[in-house]
Every structure is written in structure tokens, then in C-alpha cells.
Design a protein around this motif. Structure first.
Motif, mmCIF file in Angstrom:
data_model
loop_
_atom_site.group_PDB
_atom_site.id
_atom_site.type_symbol
_atom_site.label_atom_id
_atom_site.label_comp_id
_atom_site.label_asym_id
_atom_site.label_seq_id
_atom_site.Cartn_x
_atom_site.Cartn_y
_atom_site.Cartn_z
ATOM 1 N N ALA A 89 2.131 27.256 50.322
ATOM 2 C CA ALA A 89 3.164 26.649 49.484
ATOM 3 C C ALA A 89 4.478 27.412 49.581
ATOM 4 C CB ALA A 89 2.701 26.609 48.026
ATOM 5 N N ILE A 90 5.568 26.658 49.388
ATOM 6 C CA ILE A 90 6.915 27.211 49.280
ATOM 7 C C ILE A 90 7.587 26.507 48.111
ATOM 8 C CG2 ILE A 90 9.140 27.611 50.419
ATOM 9 C CD1 ILE A 90 7.710 27.102 53.102
ATOM 10 N N VAL A 91 8.185 27.270 47.208
ATOM 11 C CA VAL A 91 8.914 26.678 46.086
ATOM 12 C C VAL A 91 10.258 27.389 45.950
ATOM 13 C CG1 VAL A 91 8.946 26.192 43.617
ATOM 14 C CG2 VAL A 91 6.785 26.060 44.872
ATOM 15 N N ILE A 129 4.368 23.723 38.182
ATOM 16 C CA ILE A 129 3.828 24.931 37.559
ATOM 17 C C ILE A 129 4.739 26.130 37.842
ATOM 18 C CG2 ILE A 129 1.922 26.592 37.678
ATOM 19 C CD1 ILE A 129 0.092 24.104 38.207
ATOM 20 N N THR A 130 5.179 26.257 39.091
ATOM 21 C CA THR A 130 6.042 27.381 39.457
ATOM 22 C C THR A 130 7.383 27.308 38.742
ATOM 23 O OG1 THR A 130 4.997 27.439 41.641
ATOM 24 C CG2 THR A 130 7.084 28.608 41.387
ATOM 25 N N THR A 131 7.969 26.118 38.679
ATOM 26 C CA THR A 131 9.253 25.957 37.992
ATOM 27 C C THR A 131 9.121 26.289 36.519
ATOM 28 O OG1 THR A 131 9.860 24.224 39.588
ATOM 29 C CG2 THR A 131 11.156 24.359 37.575
ATOM 30 N N ALA A 132 8.002 25.903 35.913
ATOM 31 C CA ALA A 132 7.768 26.248 34.512
ATOM 32 C C ALA A 132 7.688 27.756 34.322
ATOM 33 C CB ALA A 132 6.488 25.581 34.022
ATOM 34 N N TYR A 178 1.531 26.548 29.219
ATOM 35 C CA TYR A 178 0.575 25.705 29.925
ATOM 36 C C TYR A 178 0.449 26.099 31.398
ATOM 37 C CZ TYR A 178 1.143 22.843 25.751
ATOM 38 O OH TYR A 178 1.191 22.409 24.441
ATOM 39 N N ALA A 179 1.547 26.566 31.972
ATOM 40 C CA ALA A 179 1.534 26.906 33.393
ATOM 41 C C ALA A 179 0.828 28.233 33.666
ATOM 42 C CB ALA A 179 2.969 26.966 33.931
ATOM 43 N N GLY A 180 0.890 29.154 32.707
ATOM 44 C CA GLY A 180 0.354 30.496 32.920
ATOM 45 C C GLY A 180 -1.092 30.548 33.386
ATOM 46 N N PRO A 181 -2.012 29.802 32.753
ATOM 47 C CA PRO A 181 -3.412 29.870 33.185
ATOM 48 C C PRO A 181 -3.650 29.320 34.590
ATOM 49 C CG PRO A 181 -3.244 29.031 30.941
ATOM 50 C CD PRO A 181 -1.856 29.045 31.506
ATOM 51 N N LEU A 182 -2.741 28.475 35.082
ATOM 52 C CA LEU A 182 -2.912 27.840 36.388
ATOM 53 C C LEU A 182 -2.171 28.569 37.506
ATOM 54 C CD1 LEU A 182 -2.448 24.143 35.211
ATOM 55 C CD2 LEU A 182 -4.604 25.252 35.796
ATOM 56 N N PHE A 183 -1.169 29.364 37.123
ATOM 57 C CA PHE A 183 -0.303 29.967 38.137
ATOM 58 C C PHE A 183 -1.026 30.921 39.081
ATOM 59 C CE2 PHE A 183 3.212 32.910 39.421
ATOM 60 C CZ PHE A 183 3.895 31.994 40.202
ATOM 61 N N PRO A 184 -2.056 31.676 38.661
ATOM 62 C CA PRO A 184 -2.743 32.543 39.628
ATOM 63 C C PRO A 184 -3.280 31.790 40.842
ATOM 64 C CG PRO A 184 -3.333 33.188 37.406
ATOM 65 C CD PRO A 184 -2.535 31.920 37.282
ATOM 66 N N LEU A 185 -3.692 30.543 40.668
ATOM 67 C CA LEU A 185 -4.155 29.751 41.811
ATOM 68 C C LEU A 185 -2.988 29.377 42.717
ATOM 69 C CD1 LEU A 185 -6.729 27.488 39.952
ATOM 70 C CD2 LEU A 185 -7.268 29.117 41.780
#
Length: 258
Positions: free
Chosen positions: A76-78, A177-180, A188-195
Motif C-alpha cells: 500500500a501507498i497513502v 483508515i490511514t487518513t483517519a 475507530y481506525a486505531g485497532p485496524l491500523f496495525p494491519l
């Protein structure tokens, strides 16, 4: 923090395209999401996902989808532009973000000695906005930028409605998620961001900062520390490195602390 413009995408090897789409379809079916209903980080009001997939259930669904991306080797690239800094308006900032992404995509493809076809969600502003986006992108494909030559992207970007392509829906989750996280909206994004972090492309020093995630305009490098938990920022292929957070730059203290 002001509004943050996010533009990003995922890199998927050809042999993983069908298996990944099938895996996401299977996850959607397990959560009883109707066929044709789009998976989005910020689903529109009235859609099935918005009305029926709430709280921890939505988190578990998205976590499984992101895990499928990791397991299928997705990268991924953001690019995130903080509108509170710099003088660019939203349109100019977006076009700059597109250029940053094109450069990082081209360098990554060159490093892996391969090429790619780019597929993007159809712009929501109508035909005129879509044609402007395509014409701007084709200029990059034909002429490159100041930093990369245009020999790794095979065609002008192809656009299609994202509800038809699971891979674009995965890209939406990764970018949203990254933008958040960059916007300090990590509830909400924090728990998912490690993935998501597992997917980011890295530089020669093994870091994500400035490569898999680019925060713009320049001068906001402290955000890499708070978002990615990286303590060094590398420039020029590692020729210059400095520690983060820097007291001389904005966000020397954690902007996500409530």
C-alpha cells in the motif's frame, strides 16, 4: 488538525487478484452483506453496511478483510495532505498527492523490475472531473515527473465504479483508515491500523515514513512518529536521517492525545 486530503492505493500481484477478491467475497457473505453492497470506510447513509454493520461487528469484518490483504501480499501507498499547512487549495493539493503517489509507485515497480496497470475508482464529481483526472494522469504516464521516468505504468489509469471491484474497496479501507490516523481520529481506525502498517511499502532503510505513507506538505515529519511509531526519518535514500519527534517542527507533542 485541519482537514486532511487522503489519496492512496494498493499494489496486488497478478496471481493474487482472483484469490483475494474471492476471499473478500467470502468474508462479506459470512457477515451477510448483500451482493453488490460496497465495503467502504465511511459508508453512505442508507447503504446496508451503514444501517446494519455497527461497532465491533464492522470492526471484525474490516479486520478480516485487511488480514486477507496481508495474507495475499498486498502492498500500500497513502498520501495525506494537511490543509492547515501550505497554500494549496483542495484541487491543487489533490493533484500534488497524485504526483507523490505516482512517484512512489514508479520507484517501487523499478526496484522490483516489474510494471503495472493502474485501476482507480471513478471520480464522484461527474464526467468533467473524471476527464480532468485522466488527462492529468496521462501526462504523468507520458512525461513522468522531476524524479521518475514514465516506463513502469503501462497505460493511462483505468477507472471503474468501486462497487464493482473488491480490490478498490480494500484500497478505500486502507486509505480511509490511514487518513483517519493522520487526522488524529483514531478511535475507530486505531485497532485496524496495525494491519494497514503491514502493507506499506518501505524505503531502503526499512522505514515507512515518507515512502509507504507520505504526509504533506513538508515540515510535518513529526506525524510519522505519532502515526507510525518510527523514531527516524530518512531522506535521499538514507543519506540524511534525523530523529523524531523534532522540537523544531509542528506536532512536537502527540496530537492524538485527548
Amino acid at each position: 488538525m485541519k482537514s486532511v486530503i487522503g489519496f492512496g492505493g494498493v499494489l496486488i500481484e497478478e496471481q493474487a487478484l482472483r484469490p483475494l477478491a474471492a476471499a473478500i467475497d467470502q468474508i462479506a457473505k459470512a457477515f451477510e452483506i448483500p451482493d453488490g453492497d460496497e465495503l467502504k470506510w465511511s459508508p453512505k447513509k442508507g447503504t446496508w453496511v451503514y444501517e446494519n454493520l455497527h461497532g465491533s461487528v464492522r470492526e471484525q469484518c474490516y479486520k478480516q478483510i485487511l488480514t486477507a490483504g496481508v495474507e495475499h501480499g498486498v502492498k500500500a501507498i497513502v498520501i495525506c495532505w494537511n490543509t492547515g499547512h501550505g497554500l494549496k487549495g483542495p484541487a491543487d493539493a489533490f493533484n500534488t498527492c497524485v504526483g507523490y503517489l505516482f512517484e512512489r509507485l514508479s520507484v517501487n515497480l523499478e526496484q522490483r523490475n516489474t510494471a503495472a496497470i493502474v485501476v482507480a475508482d471513478r471520480p464522484g464529481g461527474g464526467k468533467d472531473q473524471e476527464e480532468e483526472f485522466l488527462s492529468n494522469f496521462v501526462e504523468r504516464v507520458q512525461n513522468g515527473t522531476d524524479y521518475v521516468v514514465p516506463d513502469r505504468v503501462l497505460l493511462n489509469v483505468l477507472t471503474t465504479p468501486s462497487h464493482l471491484v473488491r480490490h478498490l474497496q480494500l484500497a478505500d479501507l486502507v486509505t480511509g483508515i490511514t487518513t483517519a490516523m493522520v487526522s488524529a481520529m483514531d478511535d475507530y481506525a486505531g485497532p485496524l491500523f496495525p494491519l494497514v502498517q503491514k502493507m506499506f511499502i518501505t524505503n531502503n532503510m526499512g522505514g515507512v515514513a515518507g515512502t509507504g505513507l507520505k504526509v504533506a506538505p513538508n515540515g510535518l515529519e513529526n506525524l510519522y512518529h505519532w502515526v507510525l511509531n518510527e523514531n527516524l526519518f530518512h531522506k535521499g535514500g538514507g543519506a540524511i536521517s534525523y530523529r523524531l519527534p523534532s522540537s523544531n517542527l509542528p506536532f512536537a507533542t502527540n496530537p492524538t492525545k485527548k
